[in-house]
Design a protein around this motif. Structure first.
Motif, PDB file in Angstrom:
ATOM      1  N   ARG A  91       0.868  -1.185   0.000  1.00 38.39           N
ATOM      2  CA  ARG A  91       0.000   0.000   0.000  1.00 38.39           C
ATOM      3  C   ARG A  91       0.897   1.225   0.000  1.00 38.39           C
ATOM      4  N   VAL A  92       0.652   2.103  -0.949  1.00 35.77           N
ATOM      5  CA  VAL A  92       1.403   3.345  -1.053  1.00 35.77           C
ATOM      6  C   VAL A  92       0.454   4.486  -0.720  1.00 35.77           C
ATOM      7  N   THR A  93       0.900   5.377   0.165  1.00 33.79           N
ATOM      8  CA  THR A  93       0.082   6.514   0.562  1.00 33.79           C
ATOM      9  C   THR A  93       0.576   7.767  -0.155  1.00 33.79           C
ATOM     10  N   ALA A  94      -0.308   8.408  -0.881  1.00 37.41           N
ATOM     11  CA  ALA A  94       0.030   9.641  -1.606  1.00 37.41           C
ATOM     12  C   ALA A  94       0.158  10.802  -0.623  1.00 37.41           C
ATOM     13  N   ALA A  95       0.687  11.909  -1.112  1.00 43.54           N
ATOM     14  CA  ALA A  95       0.890  13.099  -0.277  1.00 43.54           C
ATOM     15  C   ALA A  95      -0.416  13.608   0.325  1.00 43.54           C
ATOM     16  N   ASN A  96      -1.527  13.413  -0.388  1.00 44.13           N
ATOM     17  CA  ASN A  96      -2.813  13.889   0.125  1.00 44.13           C
ATOM     18  C   ASN A  96      -3.458  12.903   1.105  1.00 44.13           C
ATOM     19  N   GLY A  97      -2.767  11.793   1.401  1.00 43.61           N
ATOM     20  CA  GLY A  97      -3.275  10.826   2.370  1.00 43.61           C
ATOM     21  C   GLY A  97      -4.048   9.673   1.763  1.00 43.61           C
ATOM     22  N   THR A  98      -4.303   9.701   0.462  1.00 42.63           N
ATOM     23  CA  THR A  98      -5.029   8.626  -0.195  1.00 42.63           C
ATOM     24  C   THR A  98      -4.113   7.406  -0.349  1.00 42.63           C
ATOM     25  N   GLY A  99      -4.644   6.233  -0.020  1.00 46.55           N
ATOM     26  CA  GLY A  99      -3.863   5.003  -0.140  1.00 46.55           C
ATOM     27  C   GLY A  99      -4.189   4.260  -1.421  1.00 46.55           C
ATOM     28  N   TYR A 100      -3.165   3.709  -2.064  1.00 41.77           N
ATOM     29  CA  TYR A 100      -3.316   2.930  -3.290  1.00 41.77           C
ATOM     30  C   TYR A 100      -2.651   1.570  -3.098  1.00 41.77           C
ATOM     31  N   TRP A 101      -3.316   0.519  -3.558  1.00 38.67           N
ATOM     32  CA  TRP A 101      -2.800  -0.838  -3.448  1.00 38.67           C
ATOM     33  C   TRP A 101      -2.143  -1.269  -4.749  1.00 38.67           C
ATOM     34  N   PHE A 102      -1.043  -1.984  -4.602  1.00 37.87           N
ATOM     35  CA  PHE A 102      -0.290  -2.508  -5.741  1.00 37.87           C
ATOM     36  C   PHE A 102       0.156  -3.925  -5.425  1.00 37.87           C
ATOM     37  N   TRP A 103       0.337  -4.725  -6.487  1.00 35.11           N
ATOM     38  CA  TRP A 103       1.069  -5.981  -6.375  1.00 35.11           C
ATOM     39  C   TRP A 103       2.461  -5.671  -6.882  1.00 35.11           C
ATOM     40  N   GLN A 104       3.457  -6.008  -6.074  1.00 39.50           N
ATOM     41  CA  GLN A 104       4.839  -5.660  -6.379  1.00 39.50           C
ATOM     42  C   GLN A 104       5.679  -6.916  -6.593  1.00 39.50           C
ATOM     43  N   ALA A 105       6.508  -6.897  -7.647  1.00 42.02           N
ATOM     44  CA  ALA A 105       7.462  -7.974  -7.899  1.00 42.02           C
ATOM     45  C   ALA A 105       8.855  -7.435  -7.611  1.00 42.02           C
ATOM     46  N   THR A 106       9.663  -8.223  -6.891  1.00 44.81           N
ATOM     47  CA  THR A 106      11.022  -7.825  -6.546  1.00 44.81           C
ATOM     48  C   THR A 106      11.967  -8.959  -6.905  1.00 44.81           C
ATOM     49  N   TRP A 107      13.143  -8.610  -7.469  1.00 45.78           N
ATOM     50  CA  TRP A 107      14.144  -9.614  -7.820  1.00 45.78           C
ATOM     51  C   TRP A 107      15.521  -8.970  -7.847  1.00 45.78           C
ATOM     52  N   CYS A 108      16.538  -9.810  -7.895  1.00 43.14           N
ATOM     53  CA  CYS A 108      17.938  -9.348  -7.949  1.00 43.14           C
ATOM     54  C   CYS A 108      18.543  -9.802  -9.277  1.00 43.14           C
TER      55      CYS A 108
END
Length: 144
Positions: A91-108
């Motif tokens: 969950r990423v919170t924008a500067a105005n306080g609104t939260g947005y959900w994402f599916w994130q992929a991470t790798w090396c």
């Protein structure tokens, strides 16, 4: 007589003063110690006690490998809620306080490097965002 590969985790013990002659198998995995002594006298001589030690060691290595593989396949880490290594819901919170959900992929892609890409649940929908993240993780690219 015996090569280093043949004697992995096996040591010869000869203590004439104590009347002890045989092979000692000693191994440690994940903090647990395993060991067994194979006396020449009980096994019919040096070659037979060595063979008994070798057989026990090989069976132990096989059993421990099977247990490790089963543990990796059957148990899901409590830190992983997606069920896919390297894929998580954030969950990423924008500067105005609104939260947005994402599916994130991470790798090396290389030692010391880390890459990640996020797929918006709002834009793609829950299932599609998850699928895109899984695919990005498998391919090791940002995908789109």
């Amino acid at each position: 007589m015996w090569s280093p590969e043949d004697t992995y985790a096996i040591a010869r013990i000869d203590l004439p003063q104590a009347g002890t002659h045989g092979w000692q198998v000693r191994m440690q995995r994940r903090g647990v110690k395993y060991g067994k002594f194979f006396a020449d006298g009980l096994h019919g001589g040096v070659p037979q006690s060595y063979q008994a030690a070798l057989n026990w060691r090989d069976e132990l290595v096989t059993r421990l490998a099977e247990e490790e593989n089963a543990a990796r396949i059957c148990r899901r880490s409590p830190r992983n809620s997606s069920g896919v290594v390297g894929v998580s819901k954030v969950r990423v919170t924008a500067a105005n306080g609104t939260g947005y959900w994402f599916w994130q992929a991470t790798w090396c892609p290389a030692p010391g490097e880390r890459r990640c890409v996020k797929f918006s649940v709002k834009r793609h929908g829950e299932k599609q965002a998850f699928r895109l993240a899984v695919e990005a993780r498998k391919s090791g690219t940002g995908g789109l």
